[in-house]
Design a protein around this motif. Structure first.
Motif, PDB file in Angstrom:
ATOM      1  N   GLU A 125     143.137  46.980  90.942  1.00 30.29           N
ATOM      2  CA  GLU A 125     143.183  46.195  92.068  1.00 30.29           C
ATOM      3  C   GLU A 125     142.199  44.271  91.238  1.00 30.29           C
ATOM      4  O   GLU A 125     142.780  43.576  91.852  1.00 30.29           O
ATOM      5  N   ILE A 126     140.958  45.482  91.541  1.00 34.07           N
ATOM      6  CA  ILE A 126     139.859  44.554  91.828  1.00 34.07           C
ATOM      7  C   ILE A 126     139.767  43.652  90.193  1.00 34.07           C
ATOM      8  O   ILE A 126     140.356  42.217  90.397  1.00 34.07           O
ATOM      9  N   ALA A 127     140.032  43.572  89.020  1.00 36.03           N
ATOM     10  CA  ALA A 127     140.643  43.648  88.049  1.00 36.03           C
ATOM     11  C   ALA A 127     141.207  42.029  88.705  1.00 36.03           C
ATOM     12  O   ALA A 127     141.293  41.465  87.391  1.00 36.03           O
ATOM     13  N   ARG A 128     142.704  42.358  88.904  1.00 37.89           N
ATOM     14  CA  ARG A 128     144.057  41.313  89.602  1.00 37.89           C
ATOM     15  C   ARG A 128     142.833  40.342  90.021  1.00 37.89           C
ATOM     16  O   ARG A 128     143.247  39.448  89.842  1.00 37.89           O
ATOM     17  N   ILE A 129     142.324  40.498  90.964  1.00 37.62           N
ATOM     18  CA  ILE A 129     142.149  39.561  92.130  1.00 37.62           C
ATOM     19  C   ILE A 129     140.670  38.773  91.992  1.00 37.62           C
ATOM     20  O   ILE A 129     140.726  37.891  92.373  1.00 37.62           O
ATOM     21  N   ARG A 130     140.014  39.821  91.036  1.00 30.53           N
ATOM     22  CA  ARG A 130     139.046  39.399  91.121  1.00 30.53           C
ATOM     23  C   ARG A 130     138.456  39.471  89.689  1.00 30.53           C
ATOM     24  O   ARG A 130     137.368  40.849  88.780  1.00 30.53           O
ATOM     25  N   PRO A 131     138.833  39.338  88.330  1.00 31.78           N
ATOM     26  CA  PRO A 131     138.876  39.189  87.269  1.00 31.78           C
ATOM     27  C   PRO A 131     137.001  38.915  86.724  1.00 31.78           C
ATOM     28  O   PRO A 131     136.609  37.752  87.561  1.00 31.78           O
ATOM     29  N   ASP A 132     136.413  39.613  85.723  1.00 33.44           N
ATOM     30  CA  ASP A 132     135.305  39.451  85.414  1.00 33.44           C
ATOM     31  C   ASP A 132     134.018  39.761  86.594  1.00 33.44           C
ATOM     32  O   ASP A 132     132.416  39.152  86.298  1.00 33.44           O
ATOM     33  N   THR A 133     134.462  40.395  87.396  1.00 35.95           N
ATOM     34  CA  THR A 133     133.349  40.989  88.307  1.00 35.95           C
ATOM     35  C   THR A 133     132.437  41.981  87.623  1.00 35.95           C
ATOM     36  O   THR A 133     133.007  43.059  86.709  1.00 35.95           O
ATOM     37  N   PRO A 134     131.420  41.908  87.733  1.00 41.65           N
ATOM     38  CA  PRO A 134     130.499  43.181  87.005  1.00 41.65           C
ATOM     39  C   PRO A 134     130.455  45.115  87.224  1.00 41.65           C
ATOM     40  O   PRO A 134     130.682  44.917  89.032  1.00 41.65           O
TER      41      PRO A 134
END
Length: 482
Positions: A359-368
């Motif tokens: 889910e985070i990869a879809r809405i906040r890509p490049d999150t470390p």
């Protein structure tokens, strides 16, 4: 005149013989029933052996289903193994194997075609991984994904040289007849025995149906994961609903911990001390319902609307799972304030964290993201391709002005999701210290996702083997994707 003793009452002729005969018949029927059940056990063992040839595969999707993106060996390795550099392993497993369209993968630069079935290493995991039955043919890759072959949910193939064990119809009828006759005979002997035999039979029936139920539920959870991957509209509407509660003159922000949007409106979870005005209606102490909220909000472009909200707002909404009505429930990760601990069934807890990462990869890509191994040796999750994995040397340092004493905070507060620390299992002493340095008081301000036991977590979720997660803070139980 009685002499103080009484003679035994006269016994009716034949009663003892009848009882002994019934008992003997019951023993004989029990032996017959055990023999029939043993035969069924052999059949079940033979059937179970057929499952030993299952392998993990990846089915190349049509670009129309993936937003125009073509799959590559590197992207497949990233989504199923968590490491794009392992693309060579997938190439070695599939080199020269005939694909359904007659083609074959022969080199690292070959283009993957829709419909190709790529064999994966045993440690592959994630929503894109499927199971297939290995045909055993060295020159082909004709294994079909589990549930995508022959009618009835099978793979459509059988391992070469395997022996199929079948039960004739007459034998099955004989087994059922023996069970019925045993129950009738037990009724003659005594009602207590009937209840005991009936309970044993029902337990056996339920036991045989459990694998079918688990498999059906697993297929449902996998379908949910595919639905989440393509449903951007509900995400946009969820962010649109949260916008109503943002700070504005003269009102402060109303914290929304979770919400659900559907075609009929929206439901939000608030603090017990907060209250809303009409048209919002109170459901209980923390849930409020608006009969038309959420529908049609944020009607701009899906990508632009959702991405702009995620980039400019501290809100970080992720769909944890679906409720009893099949509707997705969002949780704001920025309200976790430190660490989320997911315990219970290890596999389902891992699925929870895996889905949150997707889910985070879809809405906040490049999150470390950094992944730490726990003490119990739980397998790490496969990081989605949109996230940035950092090594320990690249992690930010804790703020030196505040001492670190674990992950406990005096009161939960909101903080943006700057980075994620994923702990696979219960953290060891060293990993607990790193978790505190990144997520605890005076730390780097990151958010911890632990599928294992950890002390000091503000949010604790509990999973079970059926694929459900219980969130006590929201008083809700959800079915999670697989």
């Amino acid at each position: 005149m009685s002499n103080g003793s009484s003679a035994p009452p006269p016994q009716r002729p034949g009663i003892g013989n009848t009882y002994r005969g019934a008992r003997t018949a019951l023993r004989a029927l029990a032996v017959l029933l055990v023999g029939c059940l043993a035969a069924l056990g052999v059949a079940a063992s033979a059937t179970a052996a057929d499952g030993d040839d299952l392998i993990k595969v990846f089915v190349v999707q049509d670009p129309a289903q993936t937003g125009g993106q073509l799959a590559t060996l590197a992207s497949v390795a990233a989504s199923t193994l968590g490491d794009a550099s392992r693309a060579g392993e997938i190439l070695d497993l599939n080199r020269g194997l005939a694909q359904p369209d007659g083609g074959a993968l022969n080199g690292a630069d070959d283009q993957l075609r829709p419909g190709w079935i790529l064999r994966l290493p045993p440690d592959a995991s994630g929503p894109d991984v499927q199971q297939a039955r290995d045909t055993g043919n060295q020159g082909t890759a004709s294994s079909a994904p589990d549930g995508a072959g022959a009618p009835g949910g099978g793979s459509g193939t059988t391992a070469a040289g395997s022996t199929m064990f079948t039960i004739p119809l007459a034998a099955a009828i004989a087994v059922l007849g023996a069970i019925v006759l045993a129950l009738v005979t037990a009724g003659i002997v005594g009602r207590r025995k009937v209840r005991g035999v009936y309970g044993a039979v029902m337990r056996a029936v339920h036991g045989m149906g459990a694998p079918v139920k688990r498999r059906r539920r697993l297929m449902l959870r996998r379908a949910m994961g595919r639905r989440f991957a393509t449903d951007a509209d509900s995400v946009r509407r969820a962010y649109g609903t949260v916008a109503e509660f943002a700070a504005g003159r003269p009102r402060p922000e109303t914290p929304v911990y979770a919400l659900r949007v559907d075609n009929a409106g929206a439901t939000v979870w608030l603090s017990a001390s907060d209250a809303l005005e009409a048209p919002w209606r109170s459901i209980d102490g923390t849930r409020w319902r608006h009969a038309t909220a959420g529908a049609g909000w944020l009607d701009g472009p899906v990508d632009g609307g959702t991405a702009s909200w995620a980039a400019t707002s501290a809100t970080c909404l992720v769909r944890v799972g679906t409720d009893t009505e099949g509707e997705a429930v969002f949780v704001d990760l920025s309200r976790l304030d430190g660490v989320l601990s997911v315990t219970g069934d290890h596999g389902v807890a891992r699925d929870v964290v895996q889905n949150v990462l997707a889910e985070i990869a879809r809405i906040r890509p490049d999150t470390p993201v950094t992944v730490l191994r726990g003490a119990d040796g739980a397998p790490p999750p496969a990081l989605p391709a949109g996230l940035t994995q950092l090594g320990r040397a690249d992690l930010p340092a804790a703020t030196p002005s505040t001492a670190v004493h674990g992950t406990v905070r005096a009161a939960a507060s909101r903080r943006p999701v700057q980075g994620l620390v994923v702990v696979a299992g219960t953290p060891t002493g060293q990993e607990a210290a790193e978790l505190a340095a990144l997520c605890g008081p005076g730390g780097a301000g990151w958010t911890g996702l632990v599928y294992g036991e950890v002390s000091g977590a503000h949010w604790r979720w509990y999973t079970d083997a059926d694929g459900d997660v219980d969130i006590p803070a929201l008083d809700v139980k959800l079915t999670v994707p697989a």
